[in-house]
Design an enzyme around this catalytic site. Structure first.
Site, PDB file in Angstrom:
ATOM      1  N   CYS A 182       0.832  -1.200   0.000  1.00 38.71           N
ATOM      2  CA  CYS A 182       0.000   0.000   0.000  1.00 38.71           C
ATOM      3  C   CYS A 182       0.870   1.254   0.000  1.00 38.71           C
ATOM      4  O   CYS A 182       0.477   2.299  -0.523  1.00 38.71           O
ATOM      5  CB  CYS A 182      -0.948   0.001   1.195  1.00 38.71           C
ATOM      6  SG  CYS A 182      -0.150  -0.379   2.767  1.00 38.71           S
ATOM      7  N   HIS A 567      -0.682   7.481   7.126  1.00 39.97           N
ATOM      8  CA  HIS A 567      -0.369   6.178   7.724  1.00 39.97           C
ATOM      9  C   HIS A 567      -1.314   5.958   8.891  1.00 39.97           C
ATOM     10  O   HIS A 567      -1.493   6.835   9.736  1.00 39.97           O
ATOM     11  CB  HIS A 567       1.080   6.148   8.227  1.00 39.97           C
ATOM     12  CG  HIS A 567       1.431   4.893   9.004  1.00 39.97           C
ATOM     13  ND1 HIS A 567       1.295   4.811  10.374  1.00 39.97           N
ATOM     14  CD2 HIS A 567       1.895   3.689   8.600  1.00 39.97           C
ATOM     15  CE1 HIS A 567       1.671   3.607  10.780  1.00 39.97           C
ATOM     16  NE2 HIS A 567       2.033   2.905   9.725  1.00 39.97           N
ATOM     17  N   HIS A 575      -1.229   0.767   7.645  1.00 39.79           N
ATOM     18  CA  HIS A 575      -1.719   0.834   6.273  1.00 39.79           C
ATOM     19  C   HIS A 575      -1.530   2.267   5.765  1.00 39.79           C
ATOM     20  O   HIS A 575      -1.616   3.221   6.524  1.00 39.79           O
ATOM     21  CB  HIS A 575      -3.206   0.452   6.236  1.00 39.79           C
ATOM     22  CG  HIS A 575      -3.806   0.523   4.871  1.00 39.79           C
ATOM     23  ND1 HIS A 575      -3.418  -0.315   3.855  1.00 39.79           N
ATOM     24  CD2 HIS A 575      -4.754   1.345   4.351  1.00 39.79           C
ATOM     25  CE1 HIS A 575      -4.112  -0.019   2.766  1.00 39.79           C
ATOM     26  NE2 HIS A 575      -4.930   0.983   3.054  1.00 39.79           N
TER      27      HIS A 575
END
Length: 1020
Positions: A182, A567, A575
């Site tokens: 990601c 974040h 993620h």
């Protein structure tokens, strides 16, 4: 100094190594909190440049670390690169050396370390820092391969229906997360949406000698990566897919380095290195294209700026010009971006910079001499916890503006900024004094409890004005008198009737009261006036400070916020996603892996400022607002039309995208053909079954009639419906003198009465008969009529003459209904909706029964599908389904129960229990979270998701076995994934067959057993 001792041909390599060494030193200093350069250098040497091993070396060392003195710090800062330098292959330095002897032990140690690192770089063309990045890339690819082998859940796979993966109109294209990547998606999408950067990548032409053997390993890595990046960007421009797979680019990044270890990816470091690789690729091309001129690198022009370090060391002034790319800023201790920048621009004691006197103090200021068109700030939200021996995330709130004016940090405004900073410093000192004075008014007293002085004076005035009494507070209260004879009560007390409810003075004359009231009134008025004056002065000073840089002369360098990289999670797991501004649509977009959705500044603030939950910005990308070419679309030179889609691509990439689109179109065509074949097979099977079940007859076909209307044998639902029909026929015969056609009216009247009746939630008459459902939802009259006739046309009715008569009448009327009178597709659609309503009811019924039995694992899938079926029904009308809030409540509660159960299993530490808990989370909870997040208006679902995530994030600060820590680190990114993309899911459970009576009875029982606060609302 080391660079000065090397041949000129090694100059560029030396500069890169020098910057790399200093970058590692800075990162190590930030992570561990150690300031001794010699100790940091020793740790890097012992660990061979491995940052993780260096951290372990420093944290395991028990000896006290001596503090670095100012002279050593500033000498290091001057001779090596400054801690703010993020890139350096193009560094341009002009050092005025005022530090004296350059052959001390520290410099020799640095030189030796640089020489060792430089030797490795010359041999491989790869730095230690790059090798560290490869470890995480390898881990990401390994995770991707592992995810392809998963058999316990399908939640991470693509939808088998390609139409679910089709791009809608000109919606932005997402990037598939190919295994903990990601971070890659967030960075790439932010850069891709810089249209000037996009053009540079798309129109990059490989050097003519690319076909030859690359000169070194860097070229072997950079040129193929550049080609894959072009392919990826071209798909983002013109693909017909909703999202594309970046595996090829990630594979090249992984293949460029070889390492057997793995560690958590530093995303800021990845961004820095990505730009470095792109710079190298464009540098190769620039050197080939130059004609006797200095090669011009567009990556350098776009992302790199310069600042001037002006310093004083023990009375000696120095200046140092450096290049910078991403500019790091500390978050801890600051409330907004300007405070971070102000702190970053000034170090040490700066009074000596402005003084002509010889001072022993040392300090330095940074002034930007040239800002890049794309200005990127790294927000350092991680610090090392010495006690726990691990990094921790800083969740403090940090505000940043959508428009940032950089004038106050420019070298050309140095003098005026210094004046303004001095004025702000003076105002803040004055502000501190005023706030202290105000605090004395608002918190008056010398004891532990303090009150506003105005209130204290008011209380004193109220006390003095109270009615005076002459008695003691304890007089006239008789606690010794015996109880009255025959009384069962205890001691009796007599309260004087004139005793005041609050204290009052015993003796006060009118003169004393008049003087005291006058003084207290005057003092209170003075205190209130003083308080107001102090508050007004404080507000004026705050306003003055806020407007200090608001004059036009200090608003000439505007930078607009382009992207925010976010974040969510903790230091060692989380993620990433990005918010990117679309200047043409004038709105923010959220890029979360394959999901690209419209967003808002309010959502960005909530997720990016920090302090609200575990999400916060770690990187801010601003663009020069006076350089519109950065985000301007490209226009055709001949027609003047804006280029879009495939027209933006050069011929080779256009051909590449068209080929991929044809593959995707073929996939959709094959899927459609497969579905048509399946549908035909189902129809043939139904027709065959119908023919086999019915004798040859000239009677009207009933193949369009739903199964709950087809009554081929007197059992189950059909028997119940048959009995209702025969009852209606008998009633009509009795009331209307054997006029059997009146039976239809009798039955319709009964059903209409049921539909109009106000019943409790546990008695839902829609379940008893389809026509009640139709009446509730205002179905067309002809559809209701045909449904009722079909009921009476049943050949399984009783065999007396009345039933035969009404059956013949019903069949005759069915034959009279012309094809254009009833739309059979609409008829079938209404009956499909009713079948779905009954299925949703069964899903809900079984789900609630299992939930009440605390069988949460089994209950979840039933409740999930009950909610999904019900939601589809309610989209067509408010009375098509059940109470949505009821189903949502138990779906949410079921997930919370499973989450808690899995957490308890994890806490045991036992291998079997831990694996079982994580299996529950991966297969059930994590798989269902997107269903709760898809509708952000459902606040209770959002809160539940946050509670589940916080439950697992709380383990990050606890001591646990390494194998548990590893499992947690692997699991958390999946839990923290904010994607609302609903991927392919478990098949729905197979439903049992219930008769209408049984369904109504069981549904009523389970609804009755629910808590009163959670029973469904009346749906009619």
């Amino acid at each position: 100094l080391f660079c000065q001792k090397n041949p000129l041909r090694q100059e560029e390599t030396c500069k890169m190594t020098k910057t790399h060494q200093q970058t590692l030193l800075n990162q190590l200093r930030e992570v561990t909190g150690t300031t001794d350069v010699q100790l940091l250098q020793q740790a890097l040497q012992v660990s061979n440049g491995d940052l993780a091993e260096a951290v372990a070396f420093l944290t395991e060392k028990n000896a006290k670390v001596p503090q670095q003195d100012e002279a050593t710090y500033y000498q290091t800062a001057q001779i090596t690169n400054d801690r703010y330098i993020s890139v350096g292959s193009q560094a341009d330095t002009n050092v005025i050396d005022l530090t004296g002897d350059d052959k001390d032990d520290l410099q020799r140690a640095i030189a030796l370390s640089l020489e060792e690192s430089n030797r490795a770089f010359r041999e491989t063309g790869i730095t230690d820092e790059e090798q560290a990045i490869s470890r995480v890339l390898e881990a990401s690819i390994a995770e991707n391969k592992a995810s392809l082998k998963r058999t316990h859940t399908e939640v991470w796979s693509d939808s088998p229906n390609p139409h679910d993966r089709k791009r809608q109109d000109n919606c932005p294209v997402g990037l598939k997360n190919v295994g903990n990547t990601c971070w890659f998606s967030a960075v790439i999408q932010s850069l891709f949406n810089l249209l000037e950067f996009q053009r540079l990548v798309l129109h990059y032409s490989p050097p003519a000698r690319m076909q030859d053997l690359p000169r070194n390993q860097k070229e072997h890595r950079n040129l193929p990566f550049m080609q894959e990046l072009r392919h990826l960007f071209s798909l983002l421009v013109g693909s017909k897919r909703k999202y594309v797979d970046p595996s090829s680019a990630v594979e090249i990044l992984k293949d460029a380095f070889k390492s057997s270890e793995s560690q958590q990816q530093d995303v800021s470091e990845f961004t820095h290195k990505l730009l470095d690789w792109l710079e190298d690729a464009f540098q190769i091309k620039a050197e080939e294209d130059r004609e006797g001129e200095k090669p011009k690198n567009p990556m350098v022009d776009l992302f790199y700026g310069r600042f001037l370090a002006v310093g004083v060391l023990e009375g000696k002034k120095f200046e140092n010009t450096e290049m910078f790319g991403q500019y790091p800023l500390q978050v801890n201790g600051f409330k907004d971006l300007h405070e971070c920048l102000e702190a970053a621009m000034i170090e040490g004691e700066i009074e000596s910079l402005h003084s002509a006197e010889n001072s022993a103090k040392s300090g330095q200021e940074h002034w930007f001499t040239e800002l890049p068109p794309v200005l990127t700030f790294e927000l350092s939200r991680f610090e090392f916890n010495q006690t726990l021996g691990r990094p921790e995330k800083i969740h403090n709130k940090l505000e940043f503006p959508s428009m940032l004016y950089m004038d106050r940090y420019m070298d050309r405004n140095r003098d005026i900024t210094r004046i303004k900073r001095e004025e702000i410093r003076r105002l803040k000192e004055h502000l501190t004094v005023l706030q202290q004075r105000l605090e004395r008014y608002l918190s008056y007293g010398s004891g532990p409890k303090r009150f506003p002085l105005a209130d204290v004076l008011q209380y004193a005035m109220e006390f003095a004005s109270s009615k005076p009494v002459c008695t003691s507070p304890v007089e006239d209260i008789n606690t010794t008198a015996p109880p009255a004879e025959g009384s069962g009560s205890g001691p009796q007390s007599r309260v004087p009737p004139d005793l005041p409810m609050h204290p009052a003075p015993r003796h006060i004359t009118e003169e004393e009261l008049r003087v005291l009231e006058g003084c207290l009134h005057r003092w209170r008025s003075e205190v209130e006036n003083d308080t107001r004056d102090l508050q007004a002065s404080i507000s004026r000073i705050h306003r003055t400070i806020e407007l200090m840089y608001s004059d036009k002369s200090m608003m000439q360098v505007p930078y607009r916020l382009h992207a925010v990289l976010v974040h969510e999670g903790q230091a060692n797991a989380g993620h990433y996603w990005a918010y990117i501004f679309d200047p043409h649509q004038q709105r923010w977009m959220k890029y979360n892996d394959i999901s690209v959705t419209k967003s808002s500044w309010e959502e960005l603030v909530r997720d990016s400022f920090g302090g609200y939950r575990n999400a916060s910005a770690y990187c801010l990308m601003y663009i020069d607002d006076k350089k519109p070419f950065l985000i301007e679309e490209e226009f055709d030179k001949e027609t003047g039309q804006m280029l879009s889609g495939l027209d933006k691509l050069p011929p080779d990439l256009k051909e590449y995208v068209e080929a991929d689109n044809k593959l995707f179109e073929r996939e959709m065509e094959e899927w459609d053909a497969l579905q048509v074949r399946k549908l035909q097979q189902e129809k043939l099977a139904l027709a065959a079954a119908s023919v086999a079940a019915q004798p040859m007859s000239t009677e009207p076909s009933s193949q369009h009639d739903p199964e709950y209307m087809e009554q081929q044998s007197p059992t189950g639902d059909s028997k119940h419906l048959q009995e209702d029909t025969e009852r209606a026929i008998s009633k009509a015969a009795a009331e209307h003198d054997e006029k059997s056609p009146e039976a239809l009216k009798v039955e319709y009247t009964r059903l209409l009465r049921l539909a109009q009746e106000d019943t409790p939630p546990e008695r839902d008459y829609r379940l008893q008969h389809v026509i009640v459902y139709f009446i509730h939802n205002q179905a067309p009259k002809k559809i209701v009529e045909r449904t009722l006739l079909t009921q009476f046309a049943d050949r399984n009715l009783g065999f007396d003459e009345r039933c035969k008569s009404i059956m013949k009448v019903a069949r005759a009327k069915l034959e009279l209904i012309m094809p254009d009178e009833v739309n059979m597709e609409e008829y079938e659609m209404w009956h499909q909706d009713y079948r779905k309503f009954r299925d949703a009811t069964v899903f809900l019924l079984i789900g609630l029964e299992l939930f009440l039995k605390k069988s949460y694992v089994e209950a979840l899938m039933y409740l999930i599908y009950a909610y999904q079926y019900n939601k589809e029904l309610l989209a067509k009308g408010p009375y098509r389904g059940h109470d949505e809030e009821l189903i949502a409540h138990y779906r949410r509660e079921c997930l919370l129960k499973l989450n808690e159960h899995a957490a308890v299993l994890f806490e045991t530490g036992e291998e079997i229990e831990v694996n079982t808990g994580l299996s529950i989370m991966n297969e059930l909870v994590v798989a269902c979270i997107p269903l709760l997040l898809v509708d952000e208006m459902e606040e209770k679902d959002m809160v539940a998701v946050e509670d589940m995530r916080n439950r697992w994030c709380s383990y990050l600060g606890q001591e646990m076995e390494p194998n548990l820590q590893e499992k947690l680190t692997d699991f958390l990114p999946k839990l923290l994934d904010c994607s609302t993309e609903i991927k392919s899911f478990h098949d729905p459970p197979k439903l049992p067959s219930y008769s209408t009576l049984e369904l109504c009875e069981r549904y009523g029982q389970v609804v009755t057993s629910l808590t009163p606060s959670r029973t469904p609302a009346d749906g009619r």
